[in-house]
Design a protein around this motif. Structure first.
Motif, PDB file in Angstrom:
ATOM      1  N   ALA A 171     -17.099 -57.023  26.539  1.00 11.21           N
ATOM      2  CA  ALA A 171     -15.715 -57.486  26.666  1.00 11.21           C
ATOM      3  C   ALA A 171     -14.734 -56.473  26.106  1.00 11.21           C
ATOM      4  CB  ALA A 171     -15.545 -58.827  25.962  1.00 11.21           C
ATOM      5  N   ASN A 172     -15.239 -55.532  25.309  1.00  9.21           N
ATOM      6  CA  ASN A 172     -14.382 -54.527  24.676  1.00  9.21           C
ATOM      7  C   ASN A 172     -14.698 -53.120  25.180  1.00  9.21           C
ATOM      8  OD1 ASN A 172     -12.555 -55.768  22.425  1.00  9.21           O
ATOM      9  ND2 ASN A 172     -14.517 -56.837  22.248  1.00  9.21           N
ATOM     10  N   ASN A 173     -14.790 -53.000  26.490  1.00  9.61           N
ATOM     11  CA  ASN A 173     -14.862 -51.696  27.157  1.00  9.61           C
ATOM     12  C   ASN A 173     -16.159 -50.935  26.915  1.00  9.61           C
ATOM     13  OD1 ASN A 173     -13.396 -50.012  28.952  1.00  9.61           O
ATOM     14  ND2 ASN A 173     -12.973 -48.568  27.299  1.00  9.61           N
ATOM     15  N   GLN A 174     -17.216 -51.620  26.425  1.00  9.20           N
ATOM     16  CA  GLN A 174     -18.527 -50.991  26.256  1.00  9.20           C
ATOM     17  C   GLN A 174     -19.443 -51.559  27.343  1.00  9.20           C
ATOM     18  OE1 GLN A 174     -18.946 -48.583  23.368  1.00  9.20           O
ATOM     19  NE2 GLN A 174     -16.827 -48.860  24.011  1.00  9.20           N
ATOM     20  N   SER A 175     -19.409 -50.939  28.519  1.00 11.18           N
ATOM     21  CA  SER A 175     -20.073 -51.511  29.688  1.00 11.18           C
ATOM     22  C   SER A 175     -21.579 -51.685  29.500  1.00 11.18           C
ATOM     23  CB  SER A 175     -19.806 -50.643  30.925  1.00 11.18           C
ATOM     24  OG  SER A 175     -20.285 -49.319  30.717  1.00 11.18           O
ATOM     25  N   GLN A 176     -22.187 -50.844  28.659  1.00 20.21           N
ATOM     26  CA  GLN A 176     -23.626 -50.947  28.431  1.00 20.21           C
ATOM     27  C   GLN A 176     -23.983 -51.975  27.367  1.00 20.21           C
ATOM     28  OE1 GLN A 176     -25.927 -47.143  28.414  1.00 20.21           O
ATOM     29  NE2 GLN A 176     -23.915 -46.166  28.500  1.00 20.21           N
TER      30      GLN A 176
ATOM     31  N   LEU B  43     -12.662 -44.831  10.783  1.00 22.55           N
ATOM     32  CA  LEU B  43     -11.813 -43.726  11.254  1.00 22.55           C
ATOM     33  C   LEU B  43     -11.333 -43.933  12.687  1.00 22.55           C
ATOM     34  CD1 LEU B  43     -13.703 -40.673   9.698  1.00 22.55           C
ATOM     35  CD2 LEU B  43     -11.573 -41.729   8.924  1.00 22.55           C
ATOM     36  N   GLY B  44     -11.713 -45.069  13.277  1.00 23.61           N
ATOM     37  CA  GLY B  44     -11.186 -45.417  14.592  1.00 23.61           C
ATOM     38  C   GLY B  44     -12.108 -45.153  15.753  1.00 23.61           C
ATOM     39  N   TYR B  45     -13.365 -44.833  15.486  1.00 20.20           N
ATOM     40  CA  TYR B  45     -14.323 -44.598  16.572  1.00 20.20           C
ATOM     41  C   TYR B  45     -15.133 -45.866  16.770  1.00 20.20           C
ATOM     42  CZ  TYR B  45     -12.547 -39.957  16.366  1.00 20.20           C
ATOM     43  OH  TYR B  45     -11.678 -38.891  16.401  1.00 20.20           O
ATOM     44  N   SER B  46     -14.630 -46.705  17.693  1.00 19.71           N
ATOM     45  CA  SER B  46     -15.198 -48.037  17.882  1.00 19.71           C
ATOM     46  C   SER B  46     -16.498 -48.008  18.673  1.00 19.71           C
ATOM     47  CB  SER B  46     -14.189 -48.939  18.606  1.00 19.71           C
ATOM     48  OG  SER B  46     -13.001 -49.048  17.871  1.00 19.71           O
ATOM     49  N   ALA B  47     -16.603 -47.093  19.635  1.00 15.54           N
ATOM     50  CA  ALA B  47     -17.800 -47.038  20.482  1.00 15.54           C
ATOM     51  C   ALA B  47     -19.036 -46.801  19.624  1.00 15.54           C
ATOM     52  CB  ALA B  47     -17.652 -45.940  21.526  1.00 15.54           C
ATOM     53  N   GLU B  48     -20.089 -47.600  19.851  1.00 14.50           N
ATOM     54  CA  GLU B  48     -21.271 -47.520  18.995  1.00 14.50           C
ATOM     55  C   GLU B  48     -21.984 -46.178  19.115  1.00 14.50           C
ATOM     56  OE1 GLU B  48     -21.667 -49.607  16.757  1.00 14.50           O
ATOM     57  OE2 GLU B  48     -20.360 -51.208  17.468  1.00 14.50           O
TER      58      GLU B  48
ATOM     59  N   LEU C 153      -2.624 -57.659  29.299  1.00 13.82           N
ATOM     60  CA  LEU C 153      -1.969 -56.456  28.785  1.00 13.82           C
ATOM     61  C   LEU C 153      -2.987 -55.484  28.190  1.00 13.82           C
ATOM     62  CD1 LEU C 153       0.621 -54.886  28.106  1.00 13.82           C
ATOM     63  CD2 LEU C 153       0.737 -56.183  25.952  1.00 13.82           C
ATOM     64  N   VAL C 154      -3.936 -56.005  27.415  1.00 15.54           N
ATOM     65  CA  VAL C 154      -4.950 -55.148  26.799  1.00 15.54           C
ATOM     66  C   VAL C 154      -5.778 -54.449  27.871  1.00 15.54           C
ATOM     67  CG1 VAL C 154      -7.110 -55.179  25.473  1.00 15.54           C
ATOM     68  CG2 VAL C 154      -5.101 -56.380  24.604  1.00 15.54           C
ATOM     69  N   LYS C 155      -6.210 -55.202  28.879  1.00 18.23           N
ATOM     70  CA  LYS C 155      -7.030 -54.612  29.938  1.00 18.23           C
ATOM     71  C   LYS C 155      -6.223 -53.595  30.742  1.00 18.23           C
ATOM     72  CE  LYS C 155     -10.563 -56.922  28.709  1.00 18.23           C
ATOM     73  NZ  LYS C 155     -11.620 -56.215  27.934  1.00 18.23           N
ATOM     74  N   TRP C 156      -4.945 -53.846  30.936  1.00 19.12           N
ATOM     75  CA  TRP C 156      -4.092 -52.896  31.665  1.00 19.12           C
ATOM     76  C   TRP C 156      -3.907 -51.613  30.855  1.00 19.12           C
ATOM     77  CZ3 TRP C 156       1.041 -51.207  30.550  1.00 19.12           C
ATOM     78  CH2 TRP C 156       1.616 -50.424  31.567  1.00 19.12           C
ATOM     79  N   LEU C 157      -3.611 -51.762  29.569  1.00 22.29           N
ATOM     80  CA  LEU C 157      -3.453 -50.581  28.721  1.00 22.29           C
ATOM     81  C   LEU C 157      -4.760 -49.794  28.613  1.00 22.29           C
ATOM     82  CD1 LEU C 157      -1.244 -51.948  25.792  1.00 22.29           C
ATOM     83  CD2 LEU C 157      -0.600 -50.207  27.467  1.00 22.29           C
ATOM     84  N   GLY C 158      -5.890 -50.506  28.721  1.00 25.91           N
ATOM     85  CA  GLY C 158      -7.194 -49.842  28.660  1.00 25.91           C
ATOM     86  C   GLY C 158      -7.406 -48.831  29.770  1.00 25.91           C
TER      87      GLY C 158
ATOM     88  N   PHE D 167      -7.926 -51.799  19.639  1.00 25.17           N
ATOM     89  CA  PHE D 167      -7.470 -50.894  20.699  1.00 25.17           C
ATOM     90  C   PHE D 167      -8.263 -49.581  20.702  1.00 25.17           C
ATOM     91  CE2 PHE D 167      -3.362 -53.226  21.326  1.00 25.17           C
ATOM     92  CZ  PHE D 167      -3.464 -53.341  22.709  1.00 25.17           C
ATOM     93  N   ASN D 168      -8.942 -49.284  19.596  1.00 24.26           N
ATOM     94  CA  ASN D 168      -9.748 -48.059  19.561  1.00 24.26           C
ATOM     95  C   ASN D 168     -10.890 -48.075  20.581  1.00 24.26           C
ATOM     96  OD1 ASN D 168      -8.516 -46.475  17.426  1.00 24.26           O
ATOM     97  ND2 ASN D 168      -9.244 -48.050  16.007  1.00 24.26           N
ATOM     98  N   TYR D 169     -11.247 -49.242  21.061  1.00 27.18           N
ATOM     99  CA  TYR D 169     -12.282 -49.320  22.098  1.00 27.18           C
ATOM    100  C   TYR D 169     -11.843 -48.641  23.398  1.00 27.18           C
ATOM    101  CZ  TYR D 169     -15.499 -52.522  19.698  1.00 27.18           C
ATOM    102  OH  TYR D 169     -16.419 -53.078  18.835  1.00 27.18           O
ATOM    103  N   TYR D 170     -10.542 -48.429  23.537  1.00 22.63           N
ATOM    104  CA  TYR D 170     -10.013 -47.893  24.793  1.00 22.63           C
ATOM    105  C   TYR D 170      -9.476 -46.472  24.647  1.00 22.63           C
ATOM    106  CZ  TYR D 170     -10.238 -52.866  25.866  1.00 22.63           C
ATOM    107  OH  TYR D 170     -10.678 -54.161  26.041  1.00 22.63           O
TER     108      TYR D 170
END
Length: 354
Positions: free
Chosen positions: A327-332, A236-241, A17-22, A106-109
């Motif tokens: 694993a959390n949508n950070q491909s690099q 503040l919800g900005y998960s991407a590094e 479900l998480v990957k689909w919602l992503g 979910f902020n990763y997506y």
């Protein structure tokens, strides 16, 4: 027993479900990052922010001790009932996975920050060179202004609590320009495990279960303001590094405090020079030679600091974190930190350094 099994088995559909919602960042942005998450985050910051020490650190430590004691006392039962034990562990992981995504993950997506700022990210080496030259000029200028001597490194004259307060004030000012960066009910602290974090190679972390921003209290002040801004960006919800790096830079660079400005420009300069070097060592050498000796001394300060804590386990911890990010949508993976450069170049192409 059936309940335990059901919770354990639910881990699989949760992941699907998480990957689909992503695949639908617009939905995540609207209903989670701008809907559910701000309420969850605000609640936990209000609950724990006033406490001067880290509740999250205590939680992690307590759970670790409980797990060790449980494993030791029940070792015979575990070895004779391996299937039940695996089910119980999977059940705990399933609950943790659900809680993690509800409270922060979910902020990763969500939609990229560049879309919100209307920035066109591009990897153009010439633009990078031009921006880095401007950064060098700005950094050299501030270093000389703050020390009065190009040979001296800049010493940040603030306590850690003063840096926390100045960063929070910086977010108040920046939110006048970008209302989505409004930060209320602060919950930013130094970690009990700062020395351990340093040996692991980490400057800080956000506890997703208590929403406390944890900054490595062992860090030199030369890096402390940026990391504080970075961890608040995560809150503040900005998960991407790369986005947290950029927001940390933005709030520090826009401070009215010259020391904070110097820290921000030197921080951005480090990443840009790293990319310059990968592209052309000759260009890098020429640019590095143009830095004031005092600026080089500040860079050396950080290099010496991290080298003191090098150990054989650090690459293992870095590898684990790298896998977590992927694993959390950070491909690099861990390299996503360096992706801040394209945001910096795009932003200052739109708003040139003065």
């Amino acid at each position: 027993m059936n309940l335990k099994t059901g919770i354990a088995v639910s881990l699989i559909p949760q992941i699907i479900l998480v990957k689909w919602l992503g695949n639908y960042p617009g939905i995540i942005e609207k209903y989670y990052s701008l809907g559910v998450y701000p309420k969850v985050s605000s609640f936990f910051r209000m609950m724990f922010g006033w406490i001067p020490f880290s509740i999250g650190d205590i939680l992690y430590f307590s759970l670790t001790i409980v797990a060790i004691i449980y494993g030791y006392r029940n070792r015979k039962f575990i070895f004779s009932n391996k299937i039940s034990f695996i089910r119980d562990v999977t059940m705990v992981l399933s609950i943790a996975y659900f809680t993690f995504h509800l409270m922060w993950g979910f902020n990763y997506y969500r939609e990229p920050l560049s879309k919100k700022l209307d920035l066109s990210e591009a990897k153009d080496y010439e633009e990078l060179v031009i921006f880095t030259e401007a950064l060098i000029s700005k950094t050299n200028q501030l270093q000389k202004q703050l020390t009065g001597d190009s040979l001296l490194r800049v010493e940040i004259p603030y306590s850690q609590n003063e840096i926390f307060d100045k960063t929070i004030d910086g977010y108040k000012e920046l939110s006048k320009q970008y209302d989505f960066l409004s930060y209320t009910k602060p919950s930013i602290k130094t970690s009990f495990f700062s020395t351990g974090l340093t040996y692991m190679g980490y400057a800080g972390y956000l506890n997703p279960f208590t929403n406390e921003g944890q900054v490595n209290g062992v860090l030199p002040n030369f890096r402390f303001p940026i990391v504080t801004g970075h961890e608040i960006a995560h809150q503040l919800g900005y998960s991407a590094e790369n986005e947290a790096n950029f927001i940390g830079y933005l709030v520090t660079a826009n401070s009215s405090d010259l020391y904070f400005q110097y820290v921000a420009y030197a921080y951005a300069l480090g990443y840009c020079l790293s990319d310059i070097r990968r592209g052309d060592v000759t260009v890098f050498d020429k640019m590095f030679d143009s830095l004031h000796p005092g600026v080089k001394e500040n860079f050396k300060e950080m290099s010496v600091f991290w080298s003191k804590y090098e150990n054989p386990m650090e690459p293992v911890f870095k590898s684990i974190f790298n896998s977590f990010l992927k694993a959390n949508n950070q491909s690099q993976g861990i390299k996503s930190y360096n992706a801040v450069v394209s945001l910096l170049v795009a932003y200052h192409k739109k708003y040139p350094l003065e």
